[in-house]
Design a protein around this motif. Structure first.
Motif, PDB file in Angstrom:
ATOM      1  N   VAL A 188      14.136   3.448  -2.690  1.00 40.33           N
ATOM      2  CA  VAL A 188      13.389   2.559  -1.801  1.00 40.33           C
ATOM      3  C   VAL A 188      11.925   2.968  -1.844  1.00 40.33           C
ATOM      4  CG1 VAL A 188      13.048   1.781   0.577  1.00 40.33           C
ATOM      5  CG2 VAL A 188      15.370   2.151  -0.286  1.00 40.33           C
ATOM      6  N   GLY A 189      11.073   2.051  -2.262  1.00 41.31           N
ATOM      7  CA  GLY A 189       9.649   2.356  -2.320  1.00 41.31           C
ATOM      8  C   GLY A 189       8.908   1.385  -3.219  1.00 41.31           C
ATOM      9  N   THR A 190       7.628   1.246  -2.957  1.00 42.33           N
ATOM     10  CA  THR A 190       6.772   0.391  -3.768  1.00 42.33           C
ATOM     11  C   THR A 190       6.722   0.899  -5.202  1.00 42.33           C
ATOM     12  OG1 THR A 190       5.430  -0.098  -1.822  1.00 42.33           O
ATOM     13  CG2 THR A 190       4.429  -0.544  -3.956  1.00 42.33           C
ATOM     14  N   LEU A 191       6.743  -0.008  -6.157  1.00 43.87           N
ATOM     15  CA  LEU A 191       6.651   0.372  -7.564  1.00 43.87           C
ATOM     16  C   LEU A 191       5.216   0.734  -7.896  1.00 43.87           C
ATOM     17  CD1 LEU A 191       8.926  -2.347  -9.229  1.00 43.87           C
ATOM     18  CD2 LEU A 191       9.572  -0.120  -8.259  1.00 43.87           C
ATOM     19  N   GLN A 192       4.960   2.018  -8.058  1.00 44.19           N
ATOM     20  CA  GLN A 192       3.634   2.535  -8.379  1.00 44.19           C
ATOM     21  C   GLN A 192       3.814   3.912  -9.022  1.00 44.19           C
ATOM     22  OE1 GLN A 192       1.537   4.753  -5.432  1.00 44.19           O
ATOM     23  NE2 GLN A 192       2.523   3.638  -3.764  1.00 44.19           N
ATOM     24  N   HIS A 237      25.307   3.045 -11.237  1.00 46.56           N
ATOM     25  CA  HIS A 237      24.146   2.175 -11.407  1.00 46.56           C
ATOM     26  C   HIS A 237      22.976   2.675 -10.553  1.00 46.56           C
ATOM     27  CE1 HIS A 237      26.370  -1.227 -13.430  1.00 46.56           C
ATOM     28  NE2 HIS A 237      27.372  -0.464 -12.977  1.00 46.56           N
ATOM     29  N   LEU A 238      21.821   2.069 -10.763  1.00 43.26           N
ATOM     30  CA  LEU A 238      20.617   2.359  -9.976  1.00 43.26           C
ATOM     31  C   LEU A 238      20.037   1.036  -9.491  1.00 43.26           C
ATOM     32  CD1 LEU A 238      18.223   4.108  -8.943  1.00 43.26           C
ATOM     33  CD2 LEU A 238      17.178   3.831 -11.208  1.00 43.26           C
ATOM     34  N   ILE A 239      19.778   0.964  -8.195  1.00 43.21           N
ATOM     35  CA  ILE A 239      19.144  -0.222  -7.613  1.00 43.21           C
ATOM     36  C   ILE A 239      17.846   0.212  -6.960  1.00 43.21           C
ATOM     37  CG2 ILE A 239      19.338  -2.004  -5.843  1.00 43.21           C
ATOM     38  CD1 ILE A 239      22.286  -2.173  -6.471  1.00 43.21           C
ATOM     39  N   LEU A 240      16.769  -0.497  -7.310  1.00 45.89           N
ATOM     40  CA  LEU A 240      15.444  -0.180  -6.772  1.00 45.89           C
ATOM     41  C   LEU A 240      15.010  -1.279  -5.814  1.00 45.89           C
ATOM     42  CD1 LEU A 240      15.284   0.611 -10.169  1.00 45.89           C
ATOM     43  CD2 LEU A 240      13.502   1.998  -9.093  1.00 45.89           C
ATOM     44  N   VAL A 241      14.794  -0.884  -4.568  1.00 49.98           N
ATOM     45  CA  VAL A 241      14.330  -1.782  -3.517  1.00 49.98           C
ATOM     46  C   VAL A 241      12.854  -1.520  -3.280  1.00 49.98           C
ATOM     47  CG1 VAL A 241      14.456  -2.266  -1.046  1.00 49.98           C
ATOM     48  CG2 VAL A 241      16.558  -2.035  -2.369  1.00 49.98           C
ATOM     49  N   GLY A 242      12.025  -2.548  -3.369  1.00 46.10           N
ATOM     50  CA  GLY A 242      10.594  -2.378  -3.112  1.00 46.10           C
ATOM     51  C   GLY A 242       9.773  -3.329  -3.942  1.00 46.10           C
ATOM     52  N   GLY A 243       8.645  -3.751  -3.375  1.00 45.79           N
ATOM     53  CA  GLY A 243       7.776  -4.677  -4.070  1.00 45.79           C
ATOM     54  C   GLY A 243       6.951  -4.005  -5.157  1.00 45.79           C
ATOM     55  N   LYS A 244       6.351  -4.818  -5.989  1.00 44.44           N
ATOM     56  CA  LYS A 244       5.457  -4.321  -7.030  1.00 44.44           C
ATOM     57  C   LYS A 244       4.128  -3.912  -6.403  1.00 44.44           C
ATOM     58  CE  LYS A 244       7.322  -7.228 -10.750  1.00 44.44           C
ATOM     59  NZ  LYS A 244       7.006  -8.321 -11.708  1.00 44.44           N
ATOM     60  N   GLY A 245       3.689  -2.700  -6.722  1.00 43.94           N
ATOM     61  CA  GLY A 245       2.404  -2.210  -6.242  1.00 43.94           C
ATOM     62  C   GLY A 245       1.344  -2.351  -7.312  1.00 43.94           C
ATOM     63  N   LEU A 273       0.139  -0.657 -11.513  1.00 42.53           N
ATOM     64  CA  LEU A 273       0.418   0.171 -12.695  1.00 42.53           C
ATOM     65  C   LEU A 273       1.924   0.421 -12.857  1.00 42.53           C
ATOM     66  CD1 LEU A 273      -2.474   2.808 -12.320  1.00 42.53           C
ATOM     67  CD2 LEU A 273      -2.506   0.662 -13.600  1.00 42.53           C
ATOM     68  N   TYR A 274       2.707  -0.654 -12.753  1.00 42.06           N
ATOM     69  CA  TYR A 274       4.160  -0.526 -12.771  1.00 42.06           C
ATOM     70  C   TYR A 274       4.796  -0.961 -14.092  1.00 42.06           C
ATOM     71  CZ  TYR A 274       3.175  -5.323 -11.351  1.00 42.06           C
ATOM     72  OH  TYR A 274       2.656  -6.584 -11.269  1.00 42.06           O
ATOM     73  N   ASP A 275       4.022  -1.413 -15.064  1.00 45.64           N
ATOM     74  CA  ASP A 275       4.602  -1.923 -16.309  1.00 45.64           C
ATOM     75  C   ASP A 275       5.419  -0.861 -17.047  1.00 45.64           C
ATOM     76  OD1 ASP A 275       3.540  -4.402 -15.891  1.00 45.64           O
ATOM     77  OD2 ASP A 275       1.743  -4.068 -17.093  1.00 45.64           O
ATOM     78  N   GLU A 276       5.005   0.407 -16.942  1.00 42.19           N
ATOM     79  CA  GLU A 276       5.724   1.476 -17.640  1.00 42.19           C
ATOM     80  C   GLU A 276       7.167   1.568 -17.164  1.00 42.19           C
ATOM     81  OE1 GLU A 276       5.806   6.347 -18.151  1.00 42.19           O
ATOM     82  OE2 GLU A 276       4.228   5.407 -16.951  1.00 42.19           O
ATOM     83  N   ILE A 277       7.407   1.248 -15.903  1.00 36.31           N
ATOM     84  CA  ILE A 277       8.763   1.356 -15.365  1.00 36.31           C
ATOM     85  C   ILE A 277       9.701   0.400 -16.089  1.00 36.31           C
ATOM     86  CG2 ILE A 277      10.168   1.042 -13.293  1.00 36.31           C
ATOM     87  CD1 ILE A 277       7.621   1.777 -11.662  1.00 36.31           C
ATOM     88  N   PHE A 278       9.273  -0.854 -16.216  1.00 42.56           N
ATOM     89  CA  PHE A 278      10.119  -1.847 -16.874  1.00 42.56           C
ATOM     90  C   PHE A 278      10.274  -1.531 -18.365  1.00 42.56           C
ATOM     91  CE2 PHE A 278       8.246  -3.977 -13.179  1.00 42.56           C
ATOM     92  CZ  PHE A 278       9.401  -4.403 -12.538  1.00 42.56           C
ATOM     93  N   ALA A 279       9.210  -1.021 -18.971  1.00 39.71           N
ATOM     94  CA  ALA A 279       9.279  -0.658 -20.386  1.00 39.71           C
ATOM     95  C   ALA A 279      10.269   0.488 -20.597  1.00 39.71           C
ATOM     96  CB  ALA A 279       7.894  -0.273 -20.895  1.00 39.71           C
ATOM     97  N   ARG A 280      10.306   1.440 -19.669  1.00 36.54           N
ATOM     98  CA  ARG A 280      11.204   2.585 -19.814  1.00 36.54           C
ATOM     99  C   ARG A 280      12.675   2.163 -19.682  1.00 36.54           C
ATOM    100  NH1 ARG A 280       9.839   8.040 -19.223  1.00 36.54           N
ATOM    101  NH2 ARG A 280       7.719   7.265 -19.583  1.00 36.54           N
TER     102      ARG A 280
END
Length: 374
Positions: A205-209, A230-238, A240-247
């Protein structure tokens, strides 16, 4: 007993769903809701986007016509318009509830600093935002009568980075609302079914940053050869978050990771109750409110052993070095496989969550106003 008018900048309150409704918004809203009625203090709250959130509270609300949901407009309001409003409303003490006081005001000031991530991890911030926070927070805490932080770790950071005497800094911990509690199994099962959630999942739980350190969490998950976890991420986009989706793609985790974005505040207890564990790998936090919310719901936590997070977790969770994905993977496996230890952590977590009270936070804030005025 003289009556003192306290002017509170609450322009970071937001009715919009998104990352602006995250930690700082929640802290401001809850402290305002729990300021005690007092014969010697009158609370005048200046806000822009969310005056309805303050309805039926013992405060006077002044709504601005400025669109301060825009960061630049908010800064201009704080520095140019607010000083005039302070004089017009005959304010005795101002409380800037997020880092920065107005340069043009000479009123006695209290300022809340949630963390110094922009000093400790400057590379994680856009340049303009970093420079503004670094320069204006330094000026504000040095000129304020008193500084509030939300952890002892944050108190020490303000002292170390800005040379503010420790006696001028007080800790006002966040609280945990009563709705964060263990929920009936039937309610949890119905929520799981309605959202199509897997039987076993880790929650973040946390903003994607950047400072949330989510790539390390993804690497840890990739090391755990359990396709049913599994992993579920709750939180809005903050930012510099593109690396997360790329990973996620690079590690081949598309089928095991789900981003659900911002969720309504009232839904959060259900997410905590449904998860096996809350994983919180941030490299730095001013406190880590999701940690105590999860503990209060009976869901154990694994957090980075950094900044204020050990204060929030106590002995109720697992800690790991924040850059060590293998250590995080080991903690996750240990928690999932050791049912006795998981039960012990759950019991300790329920007690730890009860330590943090919004009522206490409101009372302490009012006492700090009195101290600053004296």
């Amino acid at each position: 007993m003289p009556l003192h008018n306290i002017g509170i900048n609450a322009h970071l309150l937001s009715r919009q769903h998104g990352y602006r409704r995250a930690g700082i918004h929640q802290y401001i809203a809850q402290v305002l809701r729990h300021l005690p009625p007092a014969e010697d203090l009158r609370y005048t709250v200046f806000t822009g986007d969310a005056p309805d959130l303050l309805a039926e509270l013992p405060v006077r609300v002044i709504e601005s016509a400025w669109r301060t949901d825009n960061p630049l407009a908010r800064i201009v309001w704080e520095q140019a318009a607010w000083p005039w409003a302070i004089r017009r409303e005959k304010i005795d003490l101002i409380h800037s509830m997020a880092f920065v006081t107005p340069f043009l005001s000479r009123h006695t000031a209290v300022v809340t600093v949630y963390d110094l991530s922009f000093m400790i991890y400057p590379e994680a911030f856009p340049t303009a935002q970093r420079i503004y926070l670094q320069t204006q927070t330094r000026r504000s805490v040095r000129s304020a009568r008193h500084v509030l932080t939300i952890s002892e770790s944050g108190r020490q950071d303000v002292h170390r980075y800005f040379d503010v005497p420790l006696e001028q800094i007080s800790v006002v911990y966040p609280g945990v609302e009563a709705r964060f509690q263990p929920l009936p199994s039937a309610q949890v099962a119905a929520f799981r079914a309605s959202k199509g959630l897997p039987e076993r999942f880790l929650l973040h739980v946390g903003t994607l940053q950047p400072r949330k350190n989510i790539p390390v969490l993804l690497e840890a998950l990739a090391q755990i050869n359990r396709p049913d976890l599994h992993l579920i991420l709750v939180g809005g986009k903050g930012w510099l978050y593109d690396e997360i989706f790329a990973r996620v793609q690079a590690l081949g985790l598309e089928k095991r990771v789900r981003f659900v974005g911002y969720v309504p505040d009232e839904e959060l207890p259900l997410w905590y109750n449904t998860a096996v564990l809350l994983t919180f790998p941030s490299v730095y936090e001013g406190f880590g409110l999701p940690l105590v919310q999860s503990l209060a719901c009976g869901t154990p936590v694994i957090a980075a052993d950094a900044s204020a997070m050990p204060e929030a977790v106590g002995d109720a969770g697992w800690l790991f070095p924040p850059q060590d994905a293998s250590a995080l993977a080991e903690r996750i496996i240990e928690a999932c496989d050791d049912s006795n230890q998981l039960a012990q952590k759950r019991a300790r977590g329920l007690a730890q969550g009860q330590r943090f009270s919004w009522r206490t936070a409101g009372l302490q804030t009012a006492d700090i106003y009195r101290h600053a005025l004296s």
